[in-house]
Design a protein around this motif. Structure first.
Motif, PDB file in Angstrom:
ATOM      1  N   PHE C 390       0.832  -1.210   0.000  1.00 12.14           N
ATOM      2  CA  PHE C 390       0.000   0.000   0.000  1.00 12.14           C
ATOM      3  C   PHE C 390       0.864   1.255   0.000  1.00 12.14           C
ATOM      4  CE2 PHE C 390      -2.361   3.196   2.606  1.00 12.14           C
ATOM      5  CZ  PHE C 390      -3.463   3.378   1.781  1.00 12.14           C
ATOM      6  N   GLN C 551      -7.057   4.616   1.233  1.00 12.05           N
ATOM      7  CA  GLN C 551      -6.661   6.020   1.133  1.00 12.05           C
ATOM      8  C   GLN C 551      -7.877   6.805   0.651  1.00 12.05           C
ATOM      9  OE1 GLN C 551      -3.878   7.255  -1.935  1.00 12.05           O
ATOM     10  NE2 GLN C 551      -3.019   8.808  -0.576  1.00 12.05           N
ATOM     11  N   LYS C 565      -7.991   4.642  -2.989  1.00 14.61           N
ATOM     12  CA  LYS C 565      -7.316   3.352  -3.167  1.00 14.61           C
ATOM     13  C   LYS C 565      -7.663   2.414  -2.022  1.00 14.61           C
ATOM     14  CE  LYS C 565      -2.668   1.388  -3.405  1.00 14.61           C
ATOM     15  NZ  LYS C 565      -1.986   1.099  -4.648  1.00 14.61           N
ATOM     16  N   THR C 567      -6.207  -1.357  -0.677  1.00  9.96           N
ATOM     17  CA  THR C 567      -5.310  -2.496  -0.828  1.00  9.96           C
ATOM     18  C   THR C 567      -5.823  -3.596   0.092  1.00  9.96           C
ATOM     19  OG1 THR C 567      -3.407  -1.138  -1.386  1.00  9.96           O
ATOM     20  CG2 THR C 567      -2.952  -3.324  -0.493  1.00  9.96           C
ATOM     21  N   PRO C 627     -12.576   3.142  -6.409  1.00 12.55           N
ATOM     22  CA  PRO C 627     -11.172   3.538  -6.351  1.00 12.55           C
ATOM     23  C   PRO C 627     -10.284   2.520  -7.068  1.00 12.55           C
ATOM     24  CG  PRO C 627     -11.748   2.353  -4.361  1.00 12.55           C
ATOM     25  CD  PRO C 627     -13.010   2.417  -5.196  1.00 12.55           C
ATOM     26  N   GLU C 628      -9.023   2.796  -7.055  1.00 10.05           N
ATOM     27  CA  GLU C 628      -8.058   1.774  -7.454  1.00 10.05           C
ATOM     28  C   GLU C 628      -8.121   0.674  -6.396  1.00 10.05           C
ATOM     29  OE1 GLU C 628      -4.041   3.210  -7.263  1.00 10.05           O
ATOM     30  OE2 GLU C 628      -3.227   1.192  -7.542  1.00 10.05           O
ATOM     31  N   ILE C 629      -8.319  -0.550  -6.832  1.00 16.59           N
ATOM     32  CA  ILE C 629      -8.401  -1.667  -5.880  1.00 16.59           C
ATOM     33  C   ILE C 629      -7.282  -2.646  -6.195  1.00 16.59           C
ATOM     34  CG2 ILE C 629      -9.789  -3.615  -5.081  1.00 16.59           C
ATOM     35  CD1 ILE C 629     -12.297  -1.980  -5.696  1.00 16.59           C
ATOM     36  N   ASP C 630      -6.501  -2.949  -5.169  1.00  9.51           N
ATOM     37  CA  ASP C 630      -5.352  -3.829  -5.349  1.00  9.51           C
ATOM     38  C   ASP C 630      -5.540  -5.014  -4.403  1.00  9.51           C
ATOM     39  OD1 ASP C 630      -2.915  -4.959  -5.803  1.00  9.51           O
ATOM     40  OD2 ASP C 630      -1.786  -3.516  -4.594  1.00  9.51           O
TER      41      ASP C 630
END
Lengths: 197, 336, 690
Positions: C390, C551, C565, C567, C627-630
């Motif tokens: 992250f 985030q 984001k 994570t 969001p950006e998802i990781d």
């Protein structure tokens, strides 16, 4: 004084029209040639609709929506009824190439329009590139929202071969997915877009 | 939905004929016959059981009511022009940014493709008490406004002495007010042009039923906006990033000399029963620097000086202040 | 032959396209809602517009007399006593939706309206109207106590206190609840939108006093359940009754408003929490006094249960001294039901919020604070790997320290989920043309169960998944339990594996081990191979953790929160389908974003009605909120298959809430974190309240 009577408006069309926005003059002439009005119902009336390039005749009361007509009178069950209020996109079909909520349109209002449903996307038994990208990116879980998303995405790519993420958001914000397939849906649209170009 | 007769009107006269009604302002007279544009609001009202019209008159076939035109004096948009057509028109973006941006924020792509100018201006409020068929309220001929002491987070923060606390949902109305536009109306008595400020009306105890000055059987034929040298902007703040109603919106149209404001019209949306013009703020800002933070802050304070928030919507006052500052910056191309 | 999972996997743990993906993209997939018959009738239910009432009389005659109406029924059961607005009163079946709607308007009901309570404070007030006469609305508390919390608080190095609130969240399955019912003589077939074909069958058989062998439930595909679709429900029973009376099939899929009102929800919570640690930052004392509401009931058998209020506290942490007391509150609202990790997301929000408060108060990094206190070895690994992925060290800053109105922040939270799963049976048929059919009476909620079945068979036979015909979603198939609790894969995959191994042994015995699949199966001639398998231990297990980092960016002048984001580090045993697992993790996180920012049932005290029973005002995330998802899976194949549908959902909202604190330096203690609540926390809105 009225700056906007129908006469001045028509005159305006001749002088300062924006290309592609204004109704073609031919259509206006056609309108004028018709009777002043046309009445349907309240009982069942027989109408013809053009769906996926084919003419279909059916009987509906004026209160029947396009979605109800498609699903329950013509067996096009790809479009889903999810909210029945134009808030979820499950019933999205294209009318004259534009994505619309079929639950918020009356079937009698669709006479003379070109309706395309998700059943009409595949060609010669082959999935549309958007559909294929949805398969490859796993852009679905339960799949109930998928036909609506596919129709929105297809319409977007028809207008804009290389949409940005913001443009994808704008084009698809009217489609809800409760399983949360959105990241893969974005990936699928981007993949189909790349193939488009 | 209840059963109704559907009439395709191809002329304004035919539409007026089909919609002819007793002129008295009653819930019944306002709803027994209803015009149909895109249908996004009308069909929802019928589906929800809020109204049960006998007659629905489709206006989309009326010749000349669809389209966007200019002459040297003004922009005209016909009543059945779709919101998408406005949002997509490059010329409107260039010369009437507030209008284009307001259109852009309407609903979703699917809604913008069918929703019309007339429908946007005439749509009924989104108040969740009004929209619930099991709840009586003033607007529906009932007693009192349950929002006054109930769940009012989305309700008005201005003019709350009024008997009803809805907010005007029309994006275009806010932009139109800032752009000094007019709504064009036709009725069996003839055509008239109504300034945006006079088109929308505040609820009264005697007549809480209408949000506009349209009488039963009258129709909007379109809108017009004068062509000026003004810069304009519209913005809205919502709970969600896309496809959500405004908590607060704002529109401005202004002219500058250097960094000083030489003319300005400023309006807020979703804060009152009508698009809410801010004459005191306009007056204050005349001749002042639009880039001066102190000036903008003072303007924002002034904008909400007369706010009367309800129990659960004081937060909208804060957002309204932000909207005033940011819409001016947006019109001038200044980042947040 | 050993059924153990192979070390060298060709299909398992790879990315496999779901088998039914294509038919879901082009409308061929037939949901319960899409079932058609020439004589099909449309069912509709009349619901009480009052939150509390007694039904004095119902007159169905006018509805019955309406042309096109084929059957009319009373709701039955305890339907005379109305305990929430939306409760079923009567139902009709008619030749079209329009006629059914017209018929509902003709039903005359006389209600004796009684006082209602729809919100917790009102319900617990002295003299409040009782939802059930003679029973107080405050339910007996569930209490646990350990050690000596008073002494531990007295000697603590640091103490924090707070009150945390979570809303009633609605499942909002896109396919509404319901089924299509068709009788042939005394045999009933239903096409249901369900998470449990066998539990629907059981419920209907009991309801109609017919043997289960005479009831068949089919669910080829279904449009989402999230814990709310285990039984036939009142609507399913009514559909079957109307179909019986009308002598024609009846489709009864609820409208959207009914879906919001009457088929379950995640109960709300109010959590008064207090947490203490010693000078080394080790937790020493915890107390929790809590309540919440699951409406008029925590969810009966027909609803699948699991919808109670009481949540686990102090959740994933071990605190030597604690005092926990939670008492549910009965209100005139729709009943709670199991909802993706029942009770855990609110537990996580409360506990992780107060953990965060204590970490900041003690000046300890929030990640470090968890490392000091979380007893799980797996999560210890996840904190470290997650923080690394992250970029925690770079992104973290002192709370509220960004300049300007847009402020960013980071936070984290964790999950624990039992899961497990057993009891499935499967059958495999290998035909002489080489085709393979695997039969298992599980169902696919969109989690990809059908594809899981095919993957396991393909791995075992050395084939591709698309060469396997996976038959699921039918009580005519070998038994498998309801799909809930993240148990499906762990129950189904072993049964299919065992059945396939048995089939393979039989194949080897009959035709030998040499030659291609096609050559060998061709030798089977007229007699295909049929083999069964039962779930057996050793191929799956239970117990998952999971840590998420978020985030956010907060606009302090509008109160808007945007998630930038997420994570997710998720342990998961042996991954069956990496693509499907990632889809599920994304989905869990996104539902968590909804819980954090948008979703909340709004009940009106005055009328007792739900005000936001639509997608316009009950807001769920759309594509622009993502969001950006990781997602990173910690593969632990040695543990066998473990479901992850629930753990991936649990910590998201708490992580976002902690990130909001880090962004603005003020804690938002109530979900969802709307602009109204964020601005209230910032103290800006309050100043204007007269």
């Amino acid at each position: 004084m009225n700056p906007f009577s129908r006469r001045t408006f028509l005159k305006g069309i001749g002088t300062g029209a924006i290309a592609g926005v204004v109704r073609p003059l031919a259509a206006l002439a056609q309108d004028a040639a018709r009777a002043d009005s046309q009445k349907f119902g309240p009982g069942e009336v027989e109408i013809s609709l053009e769906i996926n390039g084919e003419k279909r005749t059916l009987k509906v009361e004026p209160r029947v929506t396009l979605l109800d007509a498609l699903r329950n009178r013509l067996a096009f069950t790809g479009a889903k009824e999810i909210c029945d209020r134009g808030t979820c996109g499950g019933c999205t079909v294209q009318v004259d190439g534009k994505p619309v909520y079929s639950c918020m349109l009356l079937a009698v209002d669709m006479i003379g329009r070109k309706i395309k449903t998700v059943e009409g996307l595949a060609r010669d038994g082959k999935l549309d590139p958007v559909q294929q990208a949805f398969v490859e990116q796993d852009a679905m879980m339960c799949g109930f929202c998928t036909p609506g998303f596919v129709m929105s995405a297809r319409a977007l790519l028809d207008r804009n071969v290389r949409p940005t993420r913001d443009q994808i958001n704008e084009a698809c914000a009217g489609n809800l997915c409760r399983c949360g397939a959105y990241p893969h849906i974005v990936a699928a649209i981007e993949k189909a877009s790349a193939k488009n170009a | 939905m209840n059963r109704f007769t559907f009439i395709n009107a191809y002329t304004a006269g035919a539409a007026l004929d089909a919609l002819k009604s007793d002129d008295a302002i009653t819930v019944e007279n306002l709803n027994r016959k209803r015009p149909l544009g895109g249908g996004s609001d009308l069909l929802a009202e019928i589906k929800e059981g809020l109204i049960a019209p006998d007659v629905v008159v489709n206006l989309k076939g009326i010749g000349g009511w669809n389209g966007i035109t200019f002459d040297s004096r003004e922009l005209r948009i016909g009543a059945t022009t779709t919101i998408a057509e406005i949002a997509d028109a490059a010329e409107i973006h260039q010369k009437f940014a507030a209008l284009a941006q307001a259109a852009h924020h309407v609903g979703s792509a699917q809604i913008r493709n069918v929703a019309t100018v007339g429908g946007n201006l005439c749509q009924r409020p989104r108040c969740w008490y009004f929209r619930n068929p099991d709840i009586a309220c003033l607007k529906k001929g009932g007693e009192g406004c349950p929002a006054s002491v109930g769940e009012n987070k989305y309700h008005s923060i201005f003019h709350n002495d009024a008997p009803c606390h809805i907010v005007s949902p029309s994006n275009l109305g806010v932009a139109l007010l800032a752009l000094d536009g007019k709504v064009n109306v036709t009725s069996p008595q003839g055509d008239r042009a109504v300034a945006a400020a006079d088109f929308f009306r505040l609820p009264t105890r005697e007549d809480p039923f209408r949000e506009t000055t349209l009488r039963p059987g009258e129709l909007v034929t379109g809108l017009s906006v004068p062509i000026t040298e003004s810069k304009s902007a519209y913005l809205q703040f919502s709970e969600k990033a896309e496809f959500d109603w405004a908590l607060v919106s704002a529109a401005v149209s202004l002219q500058m000399s250097g960094s000083n404001i030489t003319s300005i019209r400023l309006a807020l949306g979703a804060v009152a029963q009508v698009p809410w013009r801010l004459p005191a703020v306009e007056k204050y800002l005349m001749g002042k620097s639009a880039t001066d933070e102190t000036v903008l802050s003072k303007a924002a304070d002034l904008a909400v000086a007369e706010a009367q928030p309800l129990g659960k919507n004081a937060y909208k006052v804060t957002i309204a202040k932000t909207a005033v500052k940011r819409v001016i910056r947006q019109a001038l191309g200044i980042e947040v | 032959m050993d059924a153990a999972w192979p070390k060298d996997r060709k299909v398992l743990s790879t990315e496999v396209h779901r088998l039914d993906a294509a038919i879901k993209t082009d409308g061929r997939a037939k949901y319960a809602y899409d079932i058609q018959f020439p004589d099909l009738l449309y069912g509709r239910i009349l619901r009480s517009p009052h939150a509390s009432a007694v039904v004095k009389s119902v007159n169905l005659e006018k509805a019955k007399a309406l042309p096109g109406v084929k059957a009319v029924a009373l709701a039955g059961g305890d339907s005379k006593n109305i305990r929430f607005a939306g409760q079923e009163v009567a139902a009709v079946a008619a030749i079209s939706k329009q006629v059914a709607d017209d018929a509902l308007k003709l039903i005359e009901v006389e209600y004796e309206v009684r006082p209602h309570v729809v919100n917790i404070e009102a319900a617990r007030r002295e003299g409040a109207p009782e939802v059930f006469d003679g029973f107080g609305n405050a339910q007996p508390p569930k209490a646990t106590r350990r050690g000596d919390p008073e002494a531990a608080f007295a000697s603590a190095a640091a103490i924090v206190e707070g009150e945390f609130r979570t809303p009633v969240q609605l499942h909002t399955c896109l396919e509404t609840h319901g089924l299509t019912a068709k009788w042939d003589g005394d045999e009933l077939t239903v096409w249901a939108s369900t998470q449990g074909v066998f539990s629907v069958r059981e419920g209907l058989a009991k309801n109609f006093k017919v043997p289960e062998s005479k009831v068949r439930c089919i669910c080829e595909v279904m449009g989402g359940g999230f814990g709310s679709k285990f039984g036939p429900g009142v609507e399913g029973g009514l559909a079957a009754r109307l179909a019986q009376d009308a002598g024609a099939p009846v489709k009864m899929l609820l409208d959207r408003k009914s879906e919001f009102l009457a088929v379950g929800n995640r109960p709300s919570t109010i959590q008064k929490l207090k947490l203490a640690a010693d000078k080394d930052g080790k937790l020493t004392a915890f107390s929790c006094e809590g309540t919440g509401t699951a409406g008029f009931s925590g969810g009966g058998v027909s609803a699948g249960g699991g919808g109670g209020v009481v949540w686990p506290a102090p959740y994933i942490y071990t605190v030597p001294n604690h005092d926990v007391s939670i008492s549910g509150t009965t209100t005139n609202g729709g009943a709670g039901r199991a909802f993706r990790a029942p009770q855990h997301p609110p537990a996580s929000f409360g506990m992780e919020s107060i953990m965060d408060m204590l970490a900041y108060k003690m000046g300890i990094d929030p990640v470090d604070f968890r490392l000091r206190n979380d007893p799980s070895e797996v999560r210890q690994r996840e904190y470290k790997e997650g923080a690394e992925k992250f970029g925690w060290k770079d992104k973290w800053h002192a709370p509220g320290s960004d300049r300007g109105p847009l402020k960013r922040g980071v936070g984290l939270a964790s999950a624990a989920w039992g899961g497990g799963g057993k009891g499935s049976k499967a059958e495999v048929v290998i035909n002489s043309d080489g085709s393979v059919e695997v039969r298992c009476g599980t169902q696919d909620l969109g989690t990809g169960s059908r594809t899981v079945v095919a993957i396991v068979a393909a791995e075992t036979f050395g084939l591709r998944p698309d060469q396997i015909t996976a038959r699921i979603g039918d009580t005519n198939l070998p038994f498998s339990g309801g799909s809930g609790g993240s148990t499906t894969s762990a129950s189904v995959a072993p049964a299919v594996r065992v059945a396939c191994i048995n089939a393979l042994e039989e194949l080897n015995k009959r035709v030998g081990e040499n030659g291609s699949w096609q050559e060998r199966t061709a030798k089977l001639g007229m007699t295909p191979i049929t083999a069964q398998g039962d779930w057996q231990p050793g191929l799956s297990s239970s117990g998952a953790g999971g840590v998420q980092f978020a985030q956010v960016e907060v606009d302090t002048e509008t109160g808007q929160v945007r998630v930038l984001k997420v994570t997710c580090i998720q342990d998961c045993g042996l991954v069956v389908n990496r693509l499907g697992a990632r889809s599920q993790a994304n989905g869990g996180i996104i539902q968590g974003i909804g819980y954090a920012l948008f979703e909340e049932r709004v009940m009106d005290d005055g009328t007792g009605l739900m005000l936001n029973s639509n997608f316009e005002t009950y807001k769920i995330p759309n594509i622009a909120d993502i969001p950006e998802i990781d997602v990173t899976f910690l593969d632990m194949p040695e543990r066998g298959v473990i479901g992850i549908g629930e753990p991936v959902h649990i910590p998201t909202a708490a992580a976002i809430a902690n990130a909001v604190f880090n962004a603005i330096g003020v804690r938002v203690t109530e979900l969802p974190m709307t602009p109204a609540r964020v601005l209230a926390a910032l103290g800006q809105a309050k100043a204007h309240n007269v």
